[in-house]
Scaffold this motif. Structure first.
Motif, PDB file in Angstrom:
ATOM      1  N   LEU A  14       0.677  -1.267  -0.046  1.00  0.00           N
ATOM      2  CA  LEU A  14       0.052   0.072  -0.062  1.00  0.00           C
ATOM      3  C   LEU A  14       0.790   1.368  -0.120  1.00  0.00           C
ATOM      4  CD1 LEU A  14      -2.930   1.474   0.366  1.00  0.00           C
ATOM      5  CD2 LEU A  14      -2.494   1.167   2.839  1.00  0.00           C
ATOM      6  N   VAL A  15       1.992   1.283   1.021  1.00  0.00           N
ATOM      7  CA  VAL A  15       2.677   2.541   0.922  1.00  0.00           C
ATOM      8  C   VAL A  15       3.402   2.630  -0.225  1.00  0.00           C
ATOM      9  CG1 VAL A  15       4.825   3.495   1.990  1.00  0.00           C
ATOM     10  CG2 VAL A  15       2.747   2.484   3.522  1.00  0.00           C
ATOM     11  N   LEU A  16       3.881   1.549  -0.853  1.00  0.00           N
ATOM     12  CA  LEU A  16       4.727   1.806  -2.265  1.00  0.00           C
ATOM     13  C   LEU A  16       3.693   2.190  -3.215  1.00  0.00           C
ATOM     14  CD1 LEU A  16       7.110  -1.199  -2.625  1.00  0.00           C
ATOM     15  CD2 LEU A  16       7.764   0.978  -2.387  1.00  0.00           C
ATOM     16  N   ASN A  17       2.649   1.542  -3.189  1.00  0.00           N
ATOM     17  CA  ASN A  17       1.538   2.123  -4.424  1.00  0.00           C
ATOM     18  C   ASN A  17       1.104   3.472  -4.324  1.00  0.00           C
ATOM     19  OD1 ASN A  17      -0.131   1.571  -6.469  1.00  0.00           O
ATOM     20  ND2 ASN A  17      -1.893   1.190  -5.209  1.00  0.00           N
ATOM     21  N   LEU A  18       1.146   3.927  -2.876  1.00  0.00           N
ATOM     22  CA  LEU A  18       0.748   5.500  -2.917  1.00  0.00           C
ATOM     23  C   LEU A  18       1.728   6.274  -3.173  1.00  0.00           C
ATOM     24  CD1 LEU A  18      -1.214   5.093   0.559  1.00  0.00           C
ATOM     25  CD2 LEU A  18      -2.128   5.690  -1.665  1.00  0.00           C
ATOM     26  N   TYR A  19       3.034   5.873  -2.764  1.00  0.00           N
ATOM     27  CA  TYR A  19       4.187   6.526  -3.177  1.00  0.00           C
ATOM     28  C   TYR A  19       4.387   6.604  -4.684  1.00  0.00           C
ATOM     29  CZ  TYR A  19       9.248   7.813  -3.847  1.00  0.00           C
ATOM     30  OH  TYR A  19      10.265   8.480  -4.256  1.00  0.00           O
ATOM     31  N   SER A  20       4.019   5.575  -5.201  1.00  0.00           N
ATOM     32  CA  SER A  20       4.068   5.568  -6.663  1.00  0.00           C
ATOM     33  C   SER A  20       3.329   6.791  -7.433  1.00  0.00           C
ATOM     34  CB  SER A  20       3.857   4.410  -7.447  1.00  0.00           C
ATOM     35  OG  SER A  20       2.479   4.282  -7.614  1.00  0.00           O
ATOM     36  N   MET A  21       2.364   7.154  -7.021  1.00  0.00           N
ATOM     37  CA  MET A  21       1.328   8.046  -7.311  1.00  0.00           C
ATOM     38  C   MET A  21       1.815   9.643  -7.020  1.00  0.00           C
ATOM     39  SD  MET A  21      -2.281   6.664  -6.412  1.00  0.00           S
ATOM     40  CE  MET A  21      -2.442   4.713  -6.354  1.00  0.00           C
ATOM     41  N   SER A  22       2.989   9.683  -6.127  1.00  0.00           N
ATOM     42  CA  SER A  22       3.579  10.902  -5.963  1.00  0.00           C
ATOM     43  C   SER A  22       4.618  11.296  -6.605  1.00  0.00           C
ATOM     44  CB  SER A  22       3.673  11.138  -4.338  1.00  0.00           C
ATOM     45  OG  SER A  22       4.712  10.368  -4.186  1.00  0.00           O
ATOM     46  N   VAL A  23       5.227  10.393  -7.278  1.00  0.00           N
ATOM     47  CA  VAL A  23       6.796  10.547  -8.039  1.00  0.00           C
ATOM     48  C   VAL A  23       6.167  11.147  -9.290  1.00  0.00           C
ATOM     49  CG1 VAL A  23       7.863   8.651  -7.096  1.00  0.00           C
ATOM     50  CG2 VAL A  23       6.643   8.398  -9.206  1.00  0.00           C
ATOM     51  N   LYS A  24       7.284  12.097  -9.790  1.00  0.00           N
ATOM     52  CA  LYS A  24       7.126  12.750 -11.129  1.00  0.00           C
ATOM     53  C   LYS A  24       7.665  11.635 -12.261  1.00  0.00           C
ATOM     54  CE  LYS A  24       7.651  17.245  -9.450  1.00  0.00           C
ATOM     55  NZ  LYS A  24       8.075  18.677  -9.679  1.00  0.00           N
ATOM     56  N   GLU A  26       6.403   9.258 -15.713  1.00  0.00           N
ATOM     57  CA  GLU A  26       5.753   7.946 -15.901  1.00  0.00           C
ATOM     58  C   GLU A  26       6.599   6.674 -15.651  1.00  0.00           C
ATOM     59  OE1 GLU A  26       2.800   5.913 -19.199  1.00  0.00           O
ATOM     60  OE2 GLU A  26       3.734   7.606 -19.928  1.00  0.00           O
ATOM     61  N   TYR A  27       7.943   6.785 -15.981  1.00  0.00           N
ATOM     62  CA  TYR A  27       8.559   5.556 -15.941  1.00  0.00           C
ATOM     63  C   TYR A  27       8.928   5.201 -14.527  1.00  0.00           C
ATOM     64  CZ  TYR A  27      12.564   2.608 -16.637  1.00  0.00           C
ATOM     65  OH  TYR A  27      13.205   1.374 -16.733  1.00  0.00           O
ATOM     66  N   ARG A  28       9.240   6.127 -13.443  1.00  0.00           N
ATOM     67  CA  ARG A  28       9.132   6.016 -12.248  1.00  0.00           C
ATOM     68  C   ARG A  28       7.961   5.425 -11.505  1.00  0.00           C
ATOM     69  NH1 ARG A  28      12.350  10.256  -9.032  1.00  0.00           N
ATOM     70  NH2 ARG A  28      11.887   8.699  -7.446  1.00  0.00           N
ATOM     71  N   LEU A  29       6.864   6.072 -11.871  1.00  0.00           N
ATOM     72  CA  LEU A  29       5.642   5.763 -11.641  1.00  0.00           C
ATOM     73  C   LEU A  29       5.409   4.268 -11.789  1.00  0.00           C
ATOM     74  CD1 LEU A  29       2.121   7.654 -11.456  1.00  0.00           C
ATOM     75  CD2 LEU A  29       2.176   5.128 -12.667  1.00  0.00           C
ATOM     76  N   ARG A  30       5.382   3.908 -13.005  1.00  0.00           N
ATOM     77  CA  ARG A  30       5.129   2.612 -13.697  1.00  0.00           C
ATOM     78  C   ARG A  30       6.147   1.647 -12.894  1.00  0.00           C
ATOM     79  NH1 ARG A  30       1.300   1.866 -16.963  1.00  0.00           N
ATOM     80  NH2 ARG A  30       0.198   3.303 -18.140  1.00  0.00           N
ATOM     81  N   PHE A  31       7.299   1.816 -12.864  1.00  0.00           N
ATOM     82  CA  PHE A  31       8.365   0.978 -12.095  1.00  0.00           C
ATOM     83  C   PHE A  31       7.918   0.826 -10.575  1.00  0.00           C
ATOM     84  CE2 PHE A  31      12.234   0.019  -9.914  1.00  0.00           C
ATOM     85  CZ  PHE A  31      12.706  -1.071 -10.764  1.00  0.00           C
TER      86      PHE A  31
END
Length: 76
Positions: A14-24, A26-31
């Motif tokens: 959950l924490v990783l998923n929420l963190y992914s939504m805060s990064v700039k 698309e590559y980092r978000l999807r990774f």
């Protein structure tokens, strides 16, 4: 496996998923989302929750497919 360990796996995902939504980017978000969904698959296995396993498996496939088509930017 005790419920605290199972819950911890779920909260990590959950924490990783929420963190992914805060990064700039698309590559980092999807990774990061692919990693989070992989952990969710493990969580689903621990719970014998097939909807979680199936849904997150599809999500990992889609993220990896898109990652292969994206080129990482220096800013990502």
């Amino acid at each position: 496996m005790n419920s605290l360990t199972v819950d911890t796996v779920g909260y990590i995902a959950l924490v990783l998923n929420l963190y992914s939504m805060s990064v700039k980017g698309e590559y980092r978000l999807r990774f990061i989302s692919a990693i989070a969904n992989t952990i969710y698959i493990g969580y689903g296995i621990l719970l014998n929750a097939y909807p979680i396993i199936i849904g997150c498996s599809i999500a990992v496939f889609l993220h990896v497919y898109r990652l292969k088509n994206l080129k990482p930017n220096r800013n990502d």
